[in-house]
Motif scaffolding. Sequence first.
Motif, PDB file in Angstrom:
ATOM      1  N   GLN A 495      34.273  45.288  50.519  1.00 38.25           N
ATOM      2  CA  GLN A 495      35.457  46.049  50.180  1.00 38.25           C
ATOM      3  C   GLN A 495      34.751  47.969  50.542  1.00 38.25           C
ATOM      4  OE1 GLN A 495      38.361  46.507  48.504  1.00 38.25           O
ATOM      5  NE2 GLN A 495      38.286  44.135  48.622  1.00 38.25           N
ATOM      6  N   PHE A 496      35.679  48.206  51.721  1.00 35.75           N
ATOM      7  CA  PHE A 496      35.032  50.051  52.014  1.00 35.75           C
ATOM      8  C   PHE A 496      35.715  51.263  50.956  1.00 35.75           C
ATOM      9  CE2 PHE A 496      35.687  53.938  55.265  1.00 35.75           C
ATOM     10  CZ  PHE A 496      33.754  54.118  54.727  1.00 35.75           C
ATOM     11  N   SER A 497      35.024  51.823  50.765  1.00 40.74           N
ATOM     12  CA  SER A 497      35.977  53.047  49.665  1.00 40.74           C
ATOM     13  C   SER A 497      34.819  54.533  50.215  1.00 40.74           C
ATOM     14  CB  SER A 497      35.340  52.934  48.220  1.00 40.74           C
ATOM     15  OG  SER A 497      34.965  51.628  48.138  1.00 40.74           O
ATOM     16  N   PRO A 498      36.095  55.529  50.949  1.00 44.28           N
ATOM     17  CA  PRO A 498      36.026  56.849  51.588  1.00 44.28           C
ATOM     18  C   PRO A 498      36.821  57.686  50.888  1.00 44.28           C
ATOM     19  CG  PRO A 498      37.958  55.596  52.534  1.00 44.28           C
ATOM     20  CD  PRO A 498      37.311  54.555  51.394  1.00 44.28           C
ATOM     21  N   SER A 515      40.272  66.583  46.937  1.00 42.93           N
ATOM     22  CA  SER A 515      39.588  65.881  47.368  1.00 42.93           C
ATOM     23  C   SER A 515      41.242  64.271  47.028  1.00 42.93           C
ATOM     24  CB  SER A 515      38.844  65.533  45.766  1.00 42.93           C
ATOM     25  OG  SER A 515      38.151  66.411  45.825  1.00 42.93           O
ATOM     26  N   TYR A 516      39.998  63.421  48.539  1.00 44.17           N
ATOM     27  CA  TYR A 516      40.905  62.096  48.327  1.00 44.17           C
ATOM     28  C   TYR A 516      39.814  60.926  47.960  1.00 44.17           C
ATOM     29  CZ  TYR A 516      42.950  57.748  50.596  1.00 44.17           C
ATOM     30  OH  TYR A 516      43.742  56.959  50.531  1.00 44.17           O
ATOM     31  N   ASN A 517      40.244  60.054  47.145  1.00 45.44           N
ATOM     32  CA  ASN A 517      39.319  59.067  46.681  1.00 45.44           C
ATOM     33  C   ASN A 517      40.652  57.477  46.930  1.00 45.44           C
ATOM     34  OD1 ASN A 517      36.484  59.558  45.606  1.00 45.44           O
ATOM     35  ND2 ASN A 517      37.935  61.358  45.169  1.00 45.44           N
ATOM     36  N   GLU A 518      39.634  56.539  47.493  1.00 49.68           N
ATOM     37  CA  GLU A 518      39.530  55.075  47.283  1.00 49.68           C
ATOM     38  C   GLU A 518      38.861  54.453  46.772  1.00 49.68           C
ATOM     39  OE1 GLU A 518      40.973  53.380  50.581  1.00 49.68           O
ATOM     40  OE2 GLU A 518      41.894  54.804  51.519  1.00 49.68           O
ATOM     41  N   ALA A 519      38.978  53.792  45.506  1.00 55.87           N
ATOM     42  CA  ALA A 519      38.410  53.161  44.982  1.00 55.87           C
ATOM     43  C   ALA A 519      38.625  51.445  44.465  1.00 55.87           C
ATOM     44  CB  ALA A 519      38.248  53.928  43.573  1.00 55.87           C
ATOM     45  N   VAL A 572      41.254  41.881  44.302  1.00 53.90           N
ATOM     46  CA  VAL A 572      40.288  43.334  43.104  1.00 53.90           C
ATOM     47  C   VAL A 572      41.871  44.497  43.369  1.00 53.90           C
ATOM     48  CG1 VAL A 572      38.363  43.325  44.947  1.00 53.90           C
ATOM     49  CG2 VAL A 572      39.706  44.989  45.517  1.00 53.90           C
ATOM     50  N   GLU A 573      42.092  44.827  42.526  1.00 52.63           N
ATOM     51  CA  GLU A 573      42.646  46.465  42.017  1.00 52.63           C
ATOM     52  C   GLU A 573      41.968  47.666  43.141  1.00 52.63           C
ATOM     53  OE1 GLU A 573      42.583  47.615  37.460  1.00 52.63           O
ATOM     54  OE2 GLU A 573      43.327  45.575  36.681  1.00 52.63           O
ATOM     55  N   GLU A 574      43.370  48.113  43.560  1.00 51.63           N
ATOM     56  CA  GLU A 574      43.072  49.024  44.404  1.00 51.63           C
ATOM     57  C   GLU A 574      43.449  50.486  43.257  1.00 51.63           C
ATOM     58  OE1 GLU A 574      44.142  47.751  48.315  1.00 51.63           O
ATOM     59  OE2 GLU A 574      43.138  46.573  48.281  1.00 51.63           O
ATOM     60  N   THR A 575      43.071  51.596  44.026  1.00 59.50           N
ATOM     61  CA  THR A 575      43.525  53.420  43.714  1.00 59.50           C
ATOM     62  C   THR A 575      43.118  54.106  44.660  1.00 59.50           C
ATOM     63  OG1 THR A 575      42.508  52.930  41.755  1.00 59.50           O
ATOM     64  CG2 THR A 575      43.278  54.783  41.928  1.00 59.50           C
ATOM     65  N   SER A 599      47.571  59.075  41.936  1.00 58.68           N
ATOM     66  CA  SER A 599      47.460  58.021  42.616  1.00 58.68           C
ATOM     67  C   SER A 599      48.286  57.118  42.198  1.00 58.68           C
ATOM     68  CB  SER A 599      46.221  57.183  40.850  1.00 58.68           C
ATOM     69  OG  SER A 599      45.682  58.759  40.744  1.00 58.68           O
ATOM     70  N   GLU A 600      48.126  56.595  43.971  1.00 61.82           N
ATOM     71  CA  GLU A 600      48.272  55.085  43.631  1.00 61.82           C
ATOM     72  C   GLU A 600      47.686  54.302  43.322  1.00 61.82           C
ATOM     73  OE1 GLU A 600      49.772  55.137  47.593  1.00 61.82           O
ATOM     74  OE2 GLU A 600      51.172  56.596  47.728  1.00 61.82           O
ATOM     75  N   ASN A 601      48.357  52.857  42.544  1.00 60.05           N
ATOM     76  CA  ASN A 601      47.413  52.078  41.723  1.00 60.05           C
ATOM     77  C   ASN A 601      48.125  50.830  41.920  1.00 60.05           C
ATOM     78  OD1 ASN A 601      45.582  53.882  39.957  1.00 60.05           O
ATOM     79  ND2 ASN A 601      47.446  54.377  39.943  1.00 60.05           N
ATOM     80  N   GLU A 602      47.407  49.712  42.444  1.00 64.98           N
ATOM     81  CA  GLU A 602      48.001  48.663  43.010  1.00 64.98           C
ATOM     82  C   GLU A 602      47.271  47.395  43.038  1.00 64.98           C
ATOM     83  OE1 GLU A 602      49.835  48.019  46.722  1.00 64.98           O
ATOM     84  OE2 GLU A 602      48.104  48.485  47.797  1.00 64.98           O
TER      85      GLU A 602
END
Length: 814
Positions: A495-498, A515-519, A572-575, A599-602
Amino acid sequence: MTRKAVSSFLFASLGLVLALAPALAQGTGTLEGRISGQEDAGLELVVVQIVELDRTTESGSDGSYRFDDVPAGSYTVVFSNLSGSQTEQRAEVKAGEATRLDVTTDWSPYFAEAITVTSASRRPEKITEAPAAVTVISAEQIDREAAHGQLPKLLEFTPGAEVTQSGIYDFNFNTRGFNSSLNRRVATLIDGRDPSVPFLGAQEWAALSFPLDDIANAELVRGPSAALYGANASSGVLNIVTKAPRDSQGGEVRATVGELSTRNVDLRWATGLGGDWYLKLLGGYHTSGDFSESRRGAAEYSVPCASAAAINCLPQEATGLVIVNDNKIAFGGLRLDRYFGESLLTLEGGYATIEGPLFQTGIGRVQLTDVERPWARVNYNMPHLNLLGYWNNRKAEDQRALASNTPLYLDDTNFQIEAQTNWDFWSGRARVVAGASYGEEEVDSVNPQGRQTLIFEPIDADFTALYAQGDFELASSLKLVVAGRFDDSSLHDSQFSPKGSLVWQVRPNHGLRLSYNEAFQVANYSEFYLQANVAAPANLSAFEPICRQFGVDCGFGSPVPVLALGNKDLEVEETKTIEVGYTGILSQKAFLTVEYYQSENENFITDLVPNVGTVLGRVNPNFGAYAPPSTLPAAAQMLLLNTLRARLPAATFAILSNNVDGRPILAARSYTNFGQVDTEGLDLGLNVFGHGGWRYQLAYSWFDFEIQDPIPGLEQILIPNSPAHKFSVGVTYVGKKLDATLGFRWSDEFRWVVGPFQGQVRDYYTADLGFNYALTPAFKVGASVANVTNNEHWEAFGGDLIGRRALVHMGYTW
């Protein structure tokens, strides 16, 4: 290490304190005092420095400060506030005596509870320049509330925090929705160490091996934080730093008694050993009753469930409480620090035992009857490099699943090493933090008879991560922050989280951020590999003769277990989150924070749901329809299947399956990925530092969600387990001898769907009251009352009915 050994350790520690204190005091004295400003108001966070010794400390909430073990002599003492003002005094310290130096200034009191933070960027920065929403719980606040001994309660009045209490020691801590009975979306670190239970990924709050007032400060970062902290920081990070022995020398013993038969004793002592060595000893023993009641044919609220599939009722349990109203927790810890100029070596270890508390889980309530948790940490910190290594172990013998009356055993161990560096470039206008970590975990659930009780076979996994963050001053008031982290594990795909953030200082002490986050959120071992009984096994021995006539053992001769099962194919869950926020210090009197997020969650990982019979279809293809043994002739296979289909209830035949070894099981419940959800919310927090020691606090949160997947019935499964609205207010008075706090918290109603617990949480309120009074500089008494109006309520459906808990305490410091 037994509870008797822990008690012996605590008494030995106390004996060491009494033996060494007189010897270590020879040739040294104490320098203490209070710094006050206008209207004689105590000034906190004033930096106090003994120039000749290069020792510093900060004034507390009432303006007091203290240095222990100061060599006899004459010194220059400099006082500096956060606005840059200074004043200088001389002090004469005599051996074996306490020298008092009180200072009166014309400085105005100011709100300074959270001027600098470290968690948002893994390095110190002004809170108004942080690229994330951060709240600080100061050491002074923690000291005022430490007697209740429950760390999550320190966060109940924090903006955006969801503190859900299911039992006296059972708390679920979350932010921004999608809570659960074993929440792990907020990573918790204590001095860089993750103390969570590896099998579950969740925190065991009863197992903290230190008194609460050993915490120097706690910072809560709200919002996705995987770019610096990796998996399981998809909603935020709680970063806790404990007190260094050099900066907190002296001792304290505190006794606490009260409702629910509470009897607690805590000990803390820190001292210098000479040669730049410092020691800290910690210990405690807590006993109490509980709010928990038996649900064997009973329900303390709602109504008992008539069947396992029923909802809006409390599931019934196969056994009563194994231990009734007799919780016991013991802990101890030791820390050694060695300074090498600006560098610090820390060697630390601790141990805790737990007996009695109940915890709400996806398979029902589980009672801990014997849990041991040793840990160790080594840390070497230099100005531009930090090296950390830690080890955790949790051995739980004979945990009891009350729904099935099944003994559960769990022995899990993990370790991690991490290196982090930081550098400034471009004349200080660019800053870089970078690091790497490696860890391993092992999980085993074998019982004394050699049988696994929670998983099919022992599991081990490894984790590797690389991360970096750069801060760049694009202009005098505009900062760009970019960060990214690469995580690789034997449990999930790489996983890469920017992360990217713009922080604009509109004017001094007023910051706007975009801010923009991916987790991502990785499944825990339970979700991947669980095999736990959720009901009494089924007797299907009538079908075994079909197999025996061909000399084949189909496995029906033994009771067929009814299992909740993990799903090894979980993704994995993605946000992905966009956030706009404001942080400001108003007139040096108030601190205001506001943030709005979308947030977009999937790929949500469900809680345990029926393996068949829902809108999701068969949720776990690894446990499909039952297949007879291949050694059985084809005609006999068909005969067996037709007989099973004809004679078993349709619902039972639908979940009949094969285990990993081919043996028959009833695959009752499992996990899967599903759903795409858009969420949005608003968090607001206001803290005001008033005149005469008065402080005021307000927090409000709004949360909303929309399911994007159109599958009918999905809205009954995909539930955020969070209220749409919640708010809290509080008022605190801090004087020379007295401090007092009154807080009020309200939550809107919401629905709770976690495993077998499916029902409504009604709107509720709770008010907490606490005070401390210093009879002498060394002797303090006080009280802490949670839910002072005794408004009985539940905060998670299936959790305990929470009532009042009033405690009184006495403490002696030296």
